[in-house]
Design a protein around this motif. Structure first.
Motif, PDB file in Angstrom:
ATOM      1  N   THR A  93      42.844  -5.365  16.610  1.00  0.00           N
ATOM      2  CA  THR A  93      41.967  -4.275  16.185  1.00  0.00           C
ATOM      3  C   THR A  93      40.812  -4.809  15.352  1.00  0.00           C
ATOM      4  O   THR A  93      40.834  -5.944  14.874  1.00  0.00           O
ATOM      5  CB  THR A  93      42.737  -3.244  15.342  1.00  0.00           C
ATOM      6  OG1 THR A  93      43.095  -3.836  14.072  1.00  0.00           O
ATOM      7  CG2 THR A  93      43.998  -2.772  16.047  1.00  0.00           C
ATOM      8  N   VAL A  94      39.811  -3.966  15.194  1.00  0.00           N
ATOM      9  CA  VAL A  94      38.734  -4.233  14.247  1.00  0.00           C
ATOM     10  C   VAL A  94      38.762  -3.146  13.188  1.00  0.00           C
ATOM     11  O   VAL A  94      39.218  -2.030  13.436  1.00  0.00           O
ATOM     12  CB  VAL A  94      37.348  -4.267  14.922  1.00  0.00           C
ATOM     13  CG1 VAL A  94      37.256  -5.383  15.933  1.00  0.00           C
ATOM     14  CG2 VAL A  94      37.028  -2.928  15.576  1.00  0.00           C
ATOM     15  N   SER A  95      38.296  -3.480  12.008  1.00  0.00           N
ATOM     16  CA  SER A  95      38.174  -2.509  10.922  1.00  0.00           C
ATOM     17  C   SER A  95      36.734  -2.019  10.899  1.00  0.00           C
ATOM     18  O   SER A  95      35.799  -2.821  10.850  1.00  0.00           O
ATOM     19  CB  SER A  95      38.537  -3.167   9.584  1.00  0.00           C
ATOM     20  OG  SER A  95      38.251  -2.292   8.506  1.00  0.00           O
ATOM     21  N   MET A  96      36.549  -0.702  10.945  1.00  0.00           N
ATOM     22  CA  MET A  96      35.209  -0.137  10.949  1.00  0.00           C
ATOM     23  C   MET A  96      35.134   0.989   9.930  1.00  0.00           C
ATOM     24  O   MET A  96      35.984   1.873   9.905  1.00  0.00           O
ATOM     25  CB  MET A  96      34.857   0.387  12.343  1.00  0.00           C
ATOM     26  CG  MET A  96      33.476   1.026  12.430  1.00  0.00           C
ATOM     27  SD  MET A  96      33.114   1.675  14.075  1.00  0.00           S
ATOM     28  CE  MET A  96      32.941   0.158  15.001  1.00  0.00           C
ATOM     29  N   ARG A  97      34.111   0.965   9.101  1.00  0.00           N
ATOM     30  CA  ARG A  97      33.926   2.038   8.126  1.00  0.00           C
ATOM     31  C   ARG A  97      32.441   2.275   7.919  1.00  0.00           C
ATOM     32  O   ARG A  97      31.604   1.419   8.228  1.00  0.00           O
ATOM     33  CB  ARG A  97      34.589   1.676   6.795  1.00  0.00           C
ATOM     34  CG  ARG A  97      33.997   0.485   6.074  1.00  0.00           C
ATOM     35  CD  ARG A  97      34.764   0.176   4.791  1.00  0.00           C
ATOM     36  NE  ARG A  97      34.140  -0.859   3.991  1.00  0.00           N
ATOM     37  CZ  ARG A  97      34.297  -2.147   4.178  1.00  0.00           C
ATOM     38  NH1 ARG A  97      35.076  -2.568   5.167  1.00  0.00           N
ATOM     39  NH2 ARG A  97      33.684  -3.024   3.409  1.00  0.00           N
ATOM     40  N   GLU A  98      32.127   3.449   7.389  1.00  0.00           N
ATOM     41  CA  GLU A  98      30.734   3.762   7.121  1.00  0.00           C
ATOM     42  C   GLU A  98      30.179   2.795   6.080  1.00  0.00           C
ATOM     43  O   GLU A  98      30.850   2.446   5.109  1.00  0.00           O
ATOM     44  CB  GLU A  98      30.602   5.202   6.640  1.00  0.00           C
ATOM     45  CG  GLU A  98      30.884   6.231   7.727  1.00  0.00           C
ATOM     46  CD  GLU A  98      30.571   7.638   7.270  1.00  0.00           C
ATOM     47  OE1 GLU A  98      29.383   8.015   7.255  1.00  0.00           O
ATOM     48  OE2 GLU A  98      31.526   8.361   6.909  1.00  0.00           O
ATOM     49  N   GLY A 137      40.276  -6.769  11.965  1.00  0.00           N
ATOM     50  CA  GLY A 137      41.357  -5.856  11.618  1.00  0.00           C
ATOM     51  C   GLY A 137      42.677  -6.610  11.568  1.00  0.00           C
ATOM     52  O   GLY A 137      42.863  -7.497  10.746  1.00  0.00           O
ATOM     53  N   SER A 138      43.571  -6.285  12.500  1.00  0.00           N
ATOM     54  CA  SER A 138      44.884  -6.924  12.487  1.00  0.00           C
ATOM     55  C   SER A 138      45.380  -7.125  13.911  1.00  0.00           C
ATOM     56  O   SER A 138      44.799  -6.608  14.873  1.00  0.00           O
ATOM     57  CB  SER A 138      45.880  -6.057  11.702  1.00  0.00           C
ATOM     58  OG  SER A 138      45.924  -4.748  12.252  1.00  0.00           O
ATOM     59  N   ALA A 139      46.451  -7.889  14.046  1.00  0.00           N
ATOM     60  CA  ALA A 139      47.147  -8.056  15.314  1.00  0.00           C
ATOM     61  C   ALA A 139      48.496  -7.353  15.173  1.00  0.00           C
ATOM     62  O   ALA A 139      49.318  -7.740  14.346  1.00  0.00           O
ATOM     63  CB  ALA A 139      47.332  -9.536  15.641  1.00  0.00           C
ATOM     64  N   LEU A 140      48.695  -6.304  15.952  1.00  0.00           N
ATOM     65  CA  LEU A 140      49.879  -5.453  15.821  1.00  0.00           C
ATOM     66  C   LEU A 140      50.783  -5.606  17.041  1.00  0.00           C
ATOM     67  O   LEU A 140      50.311  -5.501  18.183  1.00  0.00           O
ATOM     68  CB  LEU A 140      49.461  -3.981  15.683  1.00  0.00           C
ATOM     69  CG  LEU A 140      48.482  -3.657  14.553  1.00  0.00           C
ATOM     70  CD1 LEU A 140      48.023  -2.209  14.663  1.00  0.00           C
ATOM     71  CD2 LEU A 140      49.130  -3.912  13.198  1.00  0.00           C
ATOM     72  N   GLU A 141      52.057  -5.834  16.808  1.00  0.00           N
ATOM     73  CA  GLU A 141      52.989  -5.940  17.928  1.00  0.00           C
ATOM     74  C   GLU A 141      53.120  -4.572  18.595  1.00  0.00           C
ATOM     75  O   GLU A 141      53.306  -3.550  17.926  1.00  0.00           O
ATOM     76  CB  GLU A 141      54.354  -6.435  17.465  1.00  0.00           C
ATOM     77  CG  GLU A 141      55.287  -6.733  18.628  1.00  0.00           C
ATOM     78  CD  GLU A 141      56.575  -7.414  18.209  1.00  0.00           C
ATOM     79  OE1 GLU A 141      57.308  -7.884  19.098  1.00  0.00           O
ATOM     80  OE2 GLU A 141      56.857  -7.469  16.991  1.00  0.00           O
ATOM     81  N   VAL A 142      53.033  -4.551  19.908  1.00  0.00           N
ATOM     82  CA  VAL A 142      53.048  -3.267  20.626  1.00  0.00           C
ATOM     83  C   VAL A 142      54.456  -2.825  21.010  1.00  0.00           C
ATOM     84  O   VAL A 142      54.657  -1.662  21.378  1.00  0.00           O
ATOM     85  CB  VAL A 142      52.150  -3.326  21.878  1.00  0.00           C
ATOM     86  CG1 VAL A 142      50.709  -3.555  21.493  1.00  0.00           C
ATOM     87  CG2 VAL A 142      52.614  -4.394  22.860  1.00  0.00           C
TER      88      VAL A 142
END
Length: 352
Positions: free
Chosen positions: A65-70, A39-44
């Motif tokens: 994060t990870v990207s998850m889809r059907e 997914g991405s690395a997002l500043e919190v």
């Protein structure tokens, strides 16, 4: 007699139909998998606001994060060609009787609980004022074909079992462990302002070893109210799951202390957090390492492998080595480990 259509027009029709069929096969034919990828690395920092504080450091804390889809046929083919794509069986993602919408709703709820844990851990670590009031067990979901289906509704708040107060899901589960399948329990429930008393016959949630596991058939969450001074607001939109707990905690501490915990570094990581500051294992660690590397992260906190079956630390190191990641991988068992490492960084390598 009508003239036949030119051959090239017939060819275009056939080609169009073939493309439509191929599109349907690749994108619309369902498969029993989810496709998982980096997914991405997002500043919190933009997600968290502690009243009355301000930080201007050059570095930052990042959740991954990870990207998850059907899944679909195209995804299966892609996973054969690109190791960044991982196929995960649906029954490893969805709970029994759960659909994708239920799953996403559950992940957002888990994220909310993770944020509460982060607030508690951060305030306890810094000695700031925080009050936690446990209110009971909220029925997040009623399992199909289980006893609760005929008695309870989503949103109900269980406050007593057999006349005894129950303040958390852990207390409810511990009490039911002492029962047997077929036993009856009496529940006191709050529903839209009304107090109800309901009797439920315990069903079988499966076996632990050779012993049947009794339960009423709900997905429970602890309902609690947290008050802090200063006030903390966390806004993570629709991001779900518990794995940002550690990074939220570090950012809250950073703002509470008006400090510079990162010392100019881009610090990413993952891991669940308990109110006591213990860091737990998460899923998709290999994808999160890739996401962090693509965002030029300097340091990555990963849950340490401390129990049989733990694999986050091992898989993170394997992935970092495989992709040649230019980041410092730091295993941590708890919040204190992460804070200690950051403090040492200030002495060893002060960022400009």
């Amino acid at each position: 007699m009508k003239n036949p259509k030119p051959w090239y027009r017939r060819t275009w029709v056939v080609t169009g139909l073939a493309v439509a069929v191929l599109f349907a096969i690749l994108f619309m034919v369902p498969v029993p998998y989810y496709i998982v990828q980096p997914g991405s690395a997002l500043e919190v920092r933009p997600m968290i606001r502690v009243e009355g504080t301000e930080t201007r450091e050059k570095g930052g804390f990042f959740m991954t994060t990870v990207s998850m889809r059907e899944g679909n046929v195209l995804g299966i083919l892609a996973s054969r060609l690109d190791p960044r794509f991982e196929l995960v069986p649906k029954d490893k993602v969805l709970m029994e009787g759960e659909d994708p919408e239920d799953y996403q709703r559950r992940q957002v709820e888990i994220m909310d609980r993770s944020q509460q844990n982060a607030v508690l851990a951060a305030f306890r670590e810094t000695g700031k004022k925080v009050k936690e009031k446990l209110l009971g067990v909220r029925v997040f979901r009623v399992l199909k074909e289980m006893p609760a289906e005929k008695v309870l509704k989503e949103g109900d708040l269980i406050t007593k079992v057999d006349g005894k107060k129950v303040r958390s899901s852990e207390e409810l589960i511990a009490y039911l462990k002492g029962k047997s399948v077929g036993d009856k329990v009496q529940l006191q429930v709050k529903r839209k302002g009304d107090i109800l008393v309901e009797e439920v016959k315990l069903g079988n949630l499966g076996k632990t070893g050779t012993k049947e596991r009794p339960g009423i058939g709900i997905e429970p969450v602890t309902e609690r109210k947290i008050q802090t001074d200063p006030k903390v607001t966390v806004q993570a939109d629709d991001i779900g799951g518990p794995s940002a707990g550690l990074m939220f905690t570090l950012e809250i501490i950073n703002q509470l202390t008006n400090g510079n915990l990162t010392h100019g570094y881009r610090v990413a990581g993952t891991g669940t957090i308990t109110p006591e500051g213990k860091v737990g294992q998460i899923g998709g660690i290999q994808h999160k390492i890739i996401a962090a590397e693509e965002e030029n992260v300097d340091i990555f906190f990963v849950p340490a492998d401390t129990h049989p079956g733990d694999s986050n630390e091992k898989r993170a190191k394997e992935t970092a080595r495989k992709i040649g990641a230019d980041l410092k991988l730091v295993p941590v068992e708890n919040l204190e480990d992460a804070l200690t490492f950051l403090e040492k960084q200030e002495r060893k390598n002060q960022a400009s």
